[in-house]
Design a protein around this motif. Sequence first.
Motif, PDB file in Angstrom:
ATOM      1  N   HIS A  33       0.830  -1.207   0.000  1.00  0.00           N
ATOM      2  CA  HIS A  33       0.000   0.000   0.000  1.00  0.00           C
ATOM      3  C   HIS A  33       0.862   1.254   0.000  1.00  0.00           C
ATOM      4  O   HIS A  33       0.561   2.229  -0.696  1.00  0.00           O
ATOM      5  CB  HIS A  33      -0.907   0.005   1.234  1.00  0.00           C
ATOM      6  N   GLY A  34       1.946   1.231   0.789  1.00  0.00           N
ATOM      7  CA  GLY A  34       2.796   2.405   0.878  1.00  0.00           C
ATOM      8  C   GLY A  34       3.471   2.742  -0.438  1.00  0.00           C
ATOM      9  O   GLY A  34       3.551   3.920  -0.819  1.00  0.00           O
ATOM     10  N   GLY A  37       0.875   4.221  -2.629  1.00  0.00           N
ATOM     11  CA  GLY A  37       0.528   5.562  -2.156  1.00  0.00           C
ATOM     12  C   GLY A  37       1.577   6.607  -2.493  1.00  0.00           C
ATOM     13  O   GLY A  37       1.250   7.761  -2.775  1.00  0.00           O
ATOM     14  N   ARG A  38       2.842   6.230  -2.471  1.00  0.00           N
ATOM     15  CA  ARG A  38       3.909   7.174  -2.807  1.00  0.00           C
ATOM     16  C   ARG A  38       3.896   7.526  -4.292  1.00  0.00           C
ATOM     17  O   ARG A  38       4.117   8.677  -4.669  1.00  0.00           O
ATOM     18  CB  ARG A  38       5.265   6.576  -2.445  1.00  0.00           C
ATOM     19  N   PRO A  41      -0.770   8.568  -5.344  1.00  0.00           N
ATOM     20  CA  PRO A  41      -1.566   8.861  -4.147  1.00  0.00           C
ATOM     21  C   PRO A  41      -3.051   8.976  -4.391  1.00  0.00           C
ATOM     22  O   PRO A  41      -3.842   8.810  -3.456  1.00  0.00           O
ATOM     23  CB  PRO A  41      -0.964  10.186  -3.653  1.00  0.00           C
ATOM     24  N   ARG A  44      -7.163   4.426  -5.838  1.00  0.00           N
ATOM     25  CA  ARG A  44      -7.969   3.783  -4.805  1.00  0.00           C
ATOM     26  C   ARG A  44      -7.666   2.292  -4.824  1.00  0.00           C
ATOM     27  O   ARG A  44      -7.660   1.668  -5.878  1.00  0.00           O
ATOM     28  CB  ARG A  44      -9.445   4.058  -5.046  1.00  0.00           C
TER      29      ARG A  44
END
Length: 288
Positions: A33-34, A37-38, A41, A44
């Motif tokens: 997930h990280g 996200g980076r 961002p 979804r």
Amino acid sequence: MTGGPRDGVGDAPAWISLTTDYGLADGFVAACHGVIGRLAPAARVIDVTHLVPPADVRRGAAVLAQTVPYLPVGVHVAVVDPGVGTARRGIALATPGGLLVGPDNGLLLDAATTLGGVTSAVELTNPHWLAPEVSRTFHGRDVFAPVAARLALGAPLAGAGPAVDPAGLVRLPEPVVRSGDGGLTAEVLTVDHFGNVQLAAPGGLLAALPARLRVAGRPATHGRTFGDAPPGELVVHVDSAGRVAVAVNGGRAADVLAVGPGDLVSVTATAEEPPGRPAGAEIGPLPD
């Protein structure tokens, strides 16, 4: 979102799904997930499941194939990867219904079929799309998550690496399905959280079978839902994925039958009929 058109996705929003055998006790899922996200961002993320039994590629393939048709069009990452760090390839597949990213070990192909079939495939070799340092044992974080993020943002599939021939992709062995002589024998494809036993046989094979059956020698009802059998008894039905399944009304069929994925289960007709149902009666389709 930025970038060019998504191969196989069109103008759909940036959705990414994750299906793994990573479990929930460690930080593996959060790391994936990280990374997403980076890099993306605004994307979804849907967690399909991270509780696929460790290294059970067939179970992961079944869960993925039965789920992706109901997800938003996007990029579907699946990681059940006992061959991580070996010569097995990392791949991304384009289909009419979305993109699939994961190892080339058979995990993705049933899902690709449900999404309309593979239209193109690439091997994930572009170092600029991967983590600066790729772990030999965590390709979910270092290969598949960053590739998925870039694809979700609109980067073209061809940017991930060279094209590969879809005919050369690794496929899982075809499960055993035999029918005739008033019954069927099929391999257990999956066992779900409730202990329901899904067979590899398509649901249409049940249509000609009578109301009273035997499953692995045990009496069972041919029904449309769990409550069609008395409490504690077996019911054979067509499940939500369109396959023959065996359940117990209020219990766990996998425990009653003592079977698991890969085992063979026989479903045969019996002359015994329940009161009020004529011999040989068939179960018709559910009403609209």
